[in-house]
Design a protein around this motif. Structure first.
Motif, PDB file in Angstrom:
ATOM      1  N   ILE A 108      33.213  44.417  32.841  1.00  0.00           N
ATOM      2  CA  ILE A 108      34.221  44.631  33.881  1.00  0.00           C
ATOM      3  C   ILE A 108      34.406  43.313  34.622  1.00  0.00           C
ATOM      4  O   ILE A 108      33.431  42.624  34.956  1.00  0.00           O
ATOM      5  CB  ILE A 108      33.845  45.770  34.842  1.00  0.00           C
ATOM      6  CG1 ILE A 108      35.042  46.134  35.730  1.00  0.00           C
ATOM      7  CG2 ILE A 108      32.610  45.450  35.661  1.00  0.00           C
ATOM      8  CD1 ILE A 108      34.953  47.475  36.401  1.00  0.00           C
ATOM      9  N   HIS A 109      35.670  42.955  34.843  1.00  0.00           N
ATOM     10  CA  HIS A 109      35.998  41.682  35.486  1.00  0.00           C
ATOM     11  C   HIS A 109      36.879  41.964  36.708  1.00  0.00           C
ATOM     12  O   HIS A 109      37.818  42.762  36.628  1.00  0.00           O
ATOM     13  CB  HIS A 109      36.748  40.775  34.510  1.00  0.00           C
ATOM     14  CG  HIS A 109      37.068  39.431  35.079  1.00  0.00           C
ATOM     15  ND1 HIS A 109      36.118  38.447  35.242  1.00  0.00           N
ATOM     16  CD2 HIS A 109      38.236  38.912  35.550  1.00  0.00           C
ATOM     17  CE1 HIS A 109      36.683  37.388  35.782  1.00  0.00           C
ATOM     18  NE2 HIS A 109      37.963  37.635  35.972  1.00  0.00           N
ATOM     19  N   PRO A 110      36.611  41.310  37.844  1.00  0.00           N
ATOM     20  CA  PRO A 110      37.342  41.607  39.078  1.00  0.00           C
ATOM     21  C   PRO A 110      38.683  40.888  39.201  1.00  0.00           C
ATOM     22  O   PRO A 110      38.940  40.157  40.160  1.00  0.00           O
ATOM     23  CB  PRO A 110      36.363  41.167  40.168  1.00  0.00           C
ATOM     24  CG  PRO A 110      35.617  40.029  39.545  1.00  0.00           C
ATOM     25  CD  PRO A 110      35.468  40.397  38.099  1.00  0.00           C
ATOM     26  N   ALA A 115      45.019  37.252  34.180  1.00  0.00           N
ATOM     27  CA  ALA A 115      45.042  36.463  35.413  1.00  0.00           C
ATOM     28  C   ALA A 115      43.616  36.264  35.934  1.00  0.00           C
ATOM     29  O   ALA A 115      42.800  37.189  35.920  1.00  0.00           O
ATOM     30  CB  ALA A 115      45.884  37.172  36.475  1.00  0.00           C
ATOM     31  N   PHE A 116      43.330  35.064  36.363  1.00  0.00           N
ATOM     32  CA  PHE A 116      42.089  34.710  37.058  1.00  0.00           C
ATOM     33  C   PHE A 116      40.814  35.040  36.283  1.00  0.00           C
ATOM     34  O   PHE A 116      39.943  35.758  36.777  1.00  0.00           O
ATOM     35  CB  PHE A 116      42.045  35.375  38.441  1.00  0.00           C
ATOM     36  CG  PHE A 116      43.278  35.166  39.263  1.00  0.00           C
ATOM     37  CD1 PHE A 116      43.706  33.896  39.602  1.00  0.00           C
ATOM     38  CD2 PHE A 116      44.044  36.250  39.680  1.00  0.00           C
ATOM     39  CE1 PHE A 116      44.856  33.699  40.350  1.00  0.00           C
ATOM     40  CE2 PHE A 116      45.197  36.075  40.426  1.00  0.00           C
ATOM     41  CZ  PHE A 116      45.610  34.796  40.761  1.00  0.00           C
ATOM     42  N   LEU A 119      35.198  32.729  37.679  1.00  0.00           N
ATOM     43  CA  LEU A 119      34.620  33.049  38.982  1.00  0.00           C
ATOM     44  C   LEU A 119      35.643  32.981  40.111  1.00  0.00           C
ATOM     45  O   LEU A 119      36.765  32.520  39.937  1.00  0.00           O
ATOM     46  CB  LEU A 119      33.474  32.075  39.280  1.00  0.00           C
ATOM     47  CG  LEU A 119      32.305  32.078  38.280  1.00  0.00           C
ATOM     48  CD1 LEU A 119      31.302  30.980  38.644  1.00  0.00           C
ATOM     49  CD2 LEU A 119      31.631  33.432  38.233  1.00  0.00           C
ATOM     50  N   HIS A 120      35.240  33.479  41.286  1.00  0.00           N
ATOM     51  CA  HIS A 120      35.996  33.391  42.537  1.00  0.00           C
ATOM     52  C   HIS A 120      37.398  33.993  42.398  1.00  0.00           C
ATOM     53  O   HIS A 120      38.388  33.436  42.886  1.00  0.00           O
ATOM     54  CB  HIS A 120      36.096  31.936  43.008  1.00  0.00           C
ATOM     55  CG  HIS A 120      34.777  31.235  43.080  1.00  0.00           C
ATOM     56  ND1 HIS A 120      33.718  31.697  43.844  1.00  0.00           N
ATOM     57  CD2 HIS A 120      34.322  30.113  42.446  1.00  0.00           C
ATOM     58  CE1 HIS A 120      32.683  30.883  43.708  1.00  0.00           C
ATOM     59  NE2 HIS A 120      33.022  29.922  42.862  1.00  0.00           N
ATOM     60  N   THR A 121      37.493  35.133  41.757  1.00  0.00           N
ATOM     61  CA  THR A 121      38.802  35.719  41.461  1.00  0.00           C
ATOM     62  C   THR A 121      39.567  36.104  42.718  1.00  0.00           C
ATOM     63  O   THR A 121      40.783  35.907  42.796  1.00  0.00           O
ATOM     64  CB  THR A 121      38.642  36.950  40.563  1.00  0.00           C
ATOM     65  OG1 THR A 121      37.835  37.927  41.237  1.00  0.00           O
ATOM     66  CG2 THR A 121      37.992  36.582  39.249  1.00  0.00           C
TER      67      THR A 121
END
Length: 217
Positions: A108-110, A115-116, A119-121
């Motif tokens: 899972i990616h925030p 897009a983005f 890190l630091h999304t």
């Protein structure tokens, strides 16, 4: 019921949501092991509270990333899982590792990939002035944060948002869509065709997009 192993590096909030879903029967899956690359990861205590075996493989003890990957793979294989779940696991895994668990390794990616990535999304989303942000559950491939999308959840970006408030709003959605994706996998409803995810579900074509607070299916 499938068996799954969860890899963590920190507090394990997504691990908690998966444990709760498994315990309640919301997903036909059992977490058989939790592995962390950090001995101080809070999620290890959460797993132990639920009676789930844990394993620590400290990445700092390995001179080469490939050696670490081999050790993690050996630990995973000891649990003989059907699915490997990355839940805030903050290590980049090598190509050989990813290929070993191809089509049964999810993350899972925030952000709303593509897009983005990285890190630091939330900080980057605010800096770019986007009006919609969110999270993505995807199959893991050797290309970082670019695997086939299983499900995404979108949230609005508010005018007074800062990094913390936006992250908190996205996290609520993460805790909903990750168990949902695991449920679809466990039920055999996910299929990969030409690099895309297809879902056996009425009116579902390719990836699913979930609006805030409206998880169903």
């Amino acid at each position: 019921m499938i068996k799954m192993v969860v890899l963590i590096s920190g507090r394990g909030s997504n691990l908690t949501s998966l444990l709760n879903a498994a315990t309640s029967g919301a997903i036909p899956a059992r977490i058989v092991g939790v592995i962390s690359n950090r001995p101080d990861a809070m999620g290890l205590q959460t797993a132990e509270t639920h009676g789930v075996p844990t394993c620590v493989i400290d990445h700092r003890g390995f001179a080469e990333r490939e050696q670490f990957d081999v050790a993690v793979a050996a630990a995973i294989d000891g649990f003989t899982p059907d699915l490997v779940v990355l839940a805030g696991f903050m290590r980049i895994l090598g190509q050989a590792f990813v290929r070993r668990y191809e089509n049964r390794l999810i993350n899972i990616h925030p952000s709303l990939l593509p897009a983005f990535p990285g890190l630091h999304t939330h900080r980057r989303a605010l800096a770019e002035g986007v009006r919609i942000h969110g999270c993505t559950v995807h199959f893991v491939t050797p290309d970082l944060d670019h695997g086939p999308v299983i499900v995404q959840a979108a949230v609005p970006v508010l005018d007074d948002d800062d990094e913390a408030t936006l992250a908190a709003r996205v996290l609520v959605q993460e805790h909903q869509v990750y168990p949902l994706a695991v449920r679809w996998f466990a039920e055999g409803r996910l299929h990969l065709r030409n690099g895309r995810v297809w879902l056996d579900m009425p009116q579902a074509d390719g990836m699913a997009l979930i609006a805030p607070q409206s998880v169903a299916g």
